[in-house]
Scaffold this motif. Structure first.
Motif, PDB file in Angstrom:
ATOM      1  N   MET A   1       8.676  -3.614  18.023  1.00  0.00           N
ATOM      2  CA  MET A   1       7.443  -3.270  18.677  1.00  0.00           C
ATOM      3  C   MET A   1       6.834  -1.888  18.327  1.00  0.00           C
ATOM      4  O   MET A   1       5.669  -1.581  18.222  1.00  0.00           O
ATOM      5  CB  MET A   1       7.251  -3.412  20.149  1.00  0.00           C
ATOM      6  N   ALA A   2       8.023  -1.088  18.039  1.00  0.00           N
ATOM      7  CA  ALA A   2       7.332   0.299  17.894  1.00  0.00           C
ATOM      8  C   ALA A   2       6.988   0.405  16.285  1.00  0.00           C
ATOM      9  O   ALA A   2       6.188   1.214  16.233  1.00  0.00           O
ATOM     10  CB  ALA A   2       8.747   1.333  17.735  1.00  0.00           C
ATOM     11  N   VAL A   3       7.146  -0.270  15.517  1.00  0.00           N
ATOM     12  CA  VAL A   3       6.873  -0.684  14.095  1.00  0.00           C
ATOM     13  C   VAL A   3       5.552  -1.270  14.134  1.00  0.00           C
ATOM     14  O   VAL A   3       4.445  -0.606  13.539  1.00  0.00           O
ATOM     15  CB  VAL A   3       7.753  -1.336  13.250  1.00  0.00           C
ATOM     16  N   LYS A   4       5.176  -2.247  14.763  1.00  0.00           N
ATOM     17  CA  LYS A   4       4.180  -3.015  14.868  1.00  0.00           C
ATOM     18  C   LYS A   4       2.959  -2.253  15.625  1.00  0.00           C
ATOM     19  O   LYS A   4       1.735  -2.416  15.170  1.00  0.00           O
ATOM     20  CB  LYS A   4       4.247  -4.470  15.580  1.00  0.00           C
ATOM     21  N   ASN A   5       3.250  -1.747  16.653  1.00  0.00           N
ATOM     22  CA  ASN A   5       2.194  -0.968  17.305  1.00  0.00           C
ATOM     23  C   ASN A   5       1.292   0.290  16.849  1.00  0.00           C
ATOM     24  O   ASN A   5       2.221   0.994  16.039  1.00  0.00           O
ATOM     25  CB  ASN A   5       2.685  -0.340  18.772  1.00  0.00           C
ATOM     26  N   ARG A   6       0.025   0.118  16.670  1.00  0.00           N
ATOM     27  CA  ARG A   6      -0.739   1.230  16.000  1.00  0.00           C
ATOM     28  C   ARG A   6      -0.696   2.393  16.807  1.00  0.00           C
ATOM     29  O   ARG A   6      -0.907   2.609  17.926  1.00  0.00           O
ATOM     30  CB  ARG A   6      -2.130   0.703  15.783  1.00  0.00           C
ATOM     31  N   VAL A   7      -0.421   3.502  15.993  1.00  0.00           N
ATOM     32  CA  VAL A   7      -0.310   4.976  16.604  1.00  0.00           C
ATOM     33  C   VAL A   7      -1.839   5.388  16.853  1.00  0.00           C
ATOM     34  O   VAL A   7      -2.279   5.873  17.793  1.00  0.00           O
ATOM     35  CB  VAL A   7       0.421   5.842  15.970  1.00  0.00           C
ATOM     36  N   ILE A   8      -2.617   4.921  15.891  1.00  0.00           N
ATOM     37  CA  ILE A   8      -4.107   5.118  15.684  1.00  0.00           C
ATOM     38  C   ILE A   8      -4.901   3.891  15.936  1.00  0.00           C
ATOM     39  O   ILE A   8      -4.917   2.882  14.854  1.00  0.00           O
ATOM     40  CB  ILE A   8      -4.472   6.229  14.743  1.00  0.00           C
ATOM     41  N   PRO A   9      -5.531   3.638  16.782  1.00  0.00           N
ATOM     42  CA  PRO A   9      -6.558   2.279  16.879  1.00  0.00           C
ATOM     43  C   PRO A   9      -7.862   2.731  16.352  1.00  0.00           C
ATOM     44  O   PRO A   9      -8.649   3.807  16.434  1.00  0.00           O
ATOM     45  CB  PRO A   9      -6.777   2.009  18.283  1.00  0.00           C
ATOM     46  N   PHE A  10      -8.193   1.757  15.500  1.00  0.00           N
ATOM     47  CA  PHE A  10      -9.721   2.072  14.927  1.00  0.00           C
ATOM     48  C   PHE A  10     -10.936   1.303  15.206  1.00  0.00           C
ATOM     49  O   PHE A  10     -11.895   1.751  15.177  1.00  0.00           O
ATOM     50  CB  PHE A  10      -9.653   1.687  13.104  1.00  0.00           C
ATOM     51  N   CYS A  89     -18.956  -0.805   2.313  1.00  0.00           N
ATOM     52  CA  CYS A  89     -18.056  -1.699   3.200  1.00  0.00           C
ATOM     53  C   CYS A  89     -16.499  -1.453   2.931  1.00  0.00           C
ATOM     54  O   CYS A  89     -16.075  -1.521   1.710  1.00  0.00           O
ATOM     55  CB  CYS A  89     -18.569  -3.016   3.202  1.00  0.00           C
ATOM     56  N   ARG A  90     -15.795  -1.225   3.879  1.00  0.00           N
ATOM     57  CA  ARG A  90     -14.427  -0.885   3.763  1.00  0.00           C
ATOM     58  C   ARG A  90     -13.637  -1.956   4.273  1.00  0.00           C
ATOM     59  O   ARG A  90     -13.639  -2.184   5.412  1.00  0.00           O
ATOM     60  CB  ARG A  90     -14.034   0.414   4.329  1.00  0.00           C
ATOM     61  N   TRP A  91     -12.594  -2.419   3.599  1.00  0.00           N
ATOM     62  CA  TRP A  91     -11.588  -3.638   4.049  1.00  0.00           C
ATOM     63  C   TRP A  91     -10.003  -2.767   4.203  1.00  0.00           C
ATOM     64  O   TRP A  91      -9.667  -2.551   3.219  1.00  0.00           O
ATOM     65  CB  TRP A  91     -11.752  -4.816   3.470  1.00  0.00           C
ATOM     66  N   SER A  92      -9.721  -2.429   5.269  1.00  0.00           N
ATOM     67  CA  SER A  92      -8.452  -1.735   5.717  1.00  0.00           C
ATOM     68  C   SER A  92      -7.340  -2.938   5.637  1.00  0.00           C
ATOM     69  O   SER A  92      -7.190  -3.688   6.418  1.00  0.00           O
ATOM     70  CB  SER A  92      -8.324  -0.918   6.683  1.00  0.00           C
ATOM     71  N   PHE A  93      -6.719  -3.229   4.403  1.00  0.00           N
ATOM     72  CA  PHE A  93      -5.852  -4.310   4.133  1.00  0.00           C
ATOM     73  C   PHE A  93      -4.327  -3.927   4.431  1.00  0.00           C
ATOM     74  O   PHE A  93      -3.598  -4.960   4.860  1.00  0.00           O
ATOM     75  CB  PHE A  93      -5.887  -4.955   2.724  1.00  0.00           C
ATOM     76  N   LEU A  94      -3.930  -2.576   4.776  1.00  0.00           N
ATOM     77  CA  LEU A  94      -2.591  -2.376   4.960  1.00  0.00           C
ATOM     78  C   LEU A  94      -2.372  -0.963   5.979  1.00  0.00           C
ATOM     79  O   LEU A  94      -3.072  -0.137   5.625  1.00  0.00           O
ATOM     80  CB  LEU A  94      -1.900  -1.930   3.661  1.00  0.00           C
ATOM     81  N   TYR A  95      -1.892  -1.292   7.065  1.00  0.00           N
ATOM     82  CA  TYR A  95      -1.713  -0.007   7.974  1.00  0.00           C
ATOM     83  C   TYR A  95       0.090   0.302   8.175  1.00  0.00           C
ATOM     84  O   TYR A  95       0.618  -0.746   8.105  1.00  0.00           O
ATOM     85  CB  TYR A  95      -2.348  -0.365   9.345  1.00  0.00           C
ATOM     86  N   GLY A  96       0.392   1.328   7.914  1.00  0.00           N
ATOM     87  CA  GLY A  96       1.713   1.751   8.166  1.00  0.00           C
ATOM     88  C   GLY A  96       1.933   2.940   8.779  1.00  0.00           C
ATOM     89  O   GLY A  96       0.890   3.814   9.360  1.00  0.00           O
ATOM     90  N   LYS A  97       3.162   3.373   8.695  1.00  0.00           N
ATOM     91  CA  LYS A  97       3.383   4.780   9.316  1.00  0.00           C
ATOM     92  C   LYS A  97       4.583   5.293   8.249  1.00  0.00           C
ATOM     93  O   LYS A  97       5.406   4.663   7.681  1.00  0.00           O
ATOM     94  CB  LYS A  97       4.312   4.648  10.490  1.00  0.00           C
ATOM     95  N   MET A  98       4.366   6.594   7.823  1.00  0.00           N
ATOM     96  CA  MET A  98       5.353   7.230   7.072  1.00  0.00           C
ATOM     97  C   MET A  98       5.956   8.329   7.641  1.00  0.00           C
ATOM     98  O   MET A  98       5.357   8.806   8.866  1.00  0.00           O
ATOM     99  CB  MET A  98       4.477   7.942   5.612  1.00  0.00           C
ATOM    100  N   SER A  99       7.257   8.638   7.438  1.00  0.00           N
ATOM    101  CA  SER A  99       8.047   9.503   8.336  1.00  0.00           C
ATOM    102  C   SER A  99       8.626  10.355   6.905  1.00  0.00           C
ATOM    103  O   SER A  99       9.679  10.010   6.256  1.00  0.00           O
ATOM    104  CB  SER A  99       9.008   8.875   9.201  1.00  0.00           C
ATOM    105  N   PHE A 100       8.381  11.801   7.159  1.00  0.00           N
ATOM    106  CA  PHE A 100       8.912  12.799   6.203  1.00  0.00           C
ATOM    107  C   PHE A 100      10.388  13.263   6.895  1.00  0.00           C
ATOM    108  O   PHE A 100      10.888  14.102   6.205  1.00  0.00           O
ATOM    109  CB  PHE A 100       8.111  13.496   5.820  1.00  0.00           C
ATOM    110  N   SER A 101      10.504  13.175   8.306  1.00  0.00           N
ATOM    111  CA  SER A 101      11.579  13.679   8.956  1.00  0.00           C
ATOM    112  C   SER A 101      11.803  12.691  10.196  1.00  0.00           C
ATOM    113  O   SER A 101      11.141  11.839  10.336  1.00  0.00           O
ATOM    114  CB  SER A 101      11.472  14.958   9.290  1.00  0.00           C
TER     115      SER A 101
END
Length: 194
Positions: A1-10, A89-101
């Motif tokens: 769930m930590a991966v699936k949950n959005r940090v930022i809702p749009f 018109c914008r379609w956001s087809f991929l949402y993810g999270k990147m961690s550099f540390s």
């Protein structure tokens, strides 16, 4: 769930931002542009917006070389590109999270965008369209930076369709033929999410 949950809702949020960029295959005129954009996110994936861009004035170094030839072609006599306004018109087809540390996680989106509107060249207003891909990274919950690649399809004046020699009179915009141009652009955008 930590991966699936959005940090930022749009969904149902407004985005405003600034953009700078370059038309990477512009031959005769300055290739730089700047502008602003605003989007309203209908849901997590689809957003509708409006964009405005202003082309920088002046000539490219390539076109300045023609003045030093025997014909002394002066591209300053040709109508230069001006402003562009378009709906998007914008379609956001991929949402993810990147961690550099282990301590910092940056939300990121990949989106496809299509735009339609008009561009100005001299005194002429002509149709304009583009399609592109954008990768955006959010450093705070409200602040993001994105990079875009676009294919541009637009009608423009054919700069070499009339005599631009130094001895020729300055032609009117109606003296130039119109053509369909296919170009490419790279953009850098800064976004604030309300």
């Amino acid at each position: 769930m930590a991966v699936k949950n959005r940090v930022i809702p749009f969904a149902h949020r407004l985005e405003v931002g600034l953009l700078i960029g370059t038309v990477i295959d512009e031959m005769f005129f300055n290739s730089s542009f700047w502008g602003f954009q605003s989007y309203y996110n209908l849901n997590e994936d689809i957003a509708l917006g409006i964009k405005y861009a202003e082309r920088a004035s002046g000539l490219s170094s390539y076109s300045e070389q023609f003045y030093n030839t025997s014909a002394q072609v002066d591209f300053n006599k040709a109508p230069g590109p001006g402003s562009i306004i378009m709906a998007s018109c914008r379609w956001s087809f991929l949402y993810g999270k990147m961690s550099f540390s282990k301590n910092y996680v940056f939300p990121t989106t990949f989106a496809a965008e299509v735009d339609g509107g008009v561009n100005r060249m001299g005194d002429e207003t002509m149709p304009y369209a583009s399609a592109g891909l954008t990768h955006k990274v959010f450093f705070k919950k409200h602040l993001g930076i994105g990079a875009s690649y676009r294919l541009l399809f637009y009608q423009t004046l054919d700069t070499v369709s009339t005599d631009l020699g130094s001895s020729a009179p300055t032609p009117a915009g109606t003296d130039f033929e119109k053509k369909i141009q296919v170009s490419q652009s790279l953009e850098l955008g800064f976004t604030f999410l309300f």
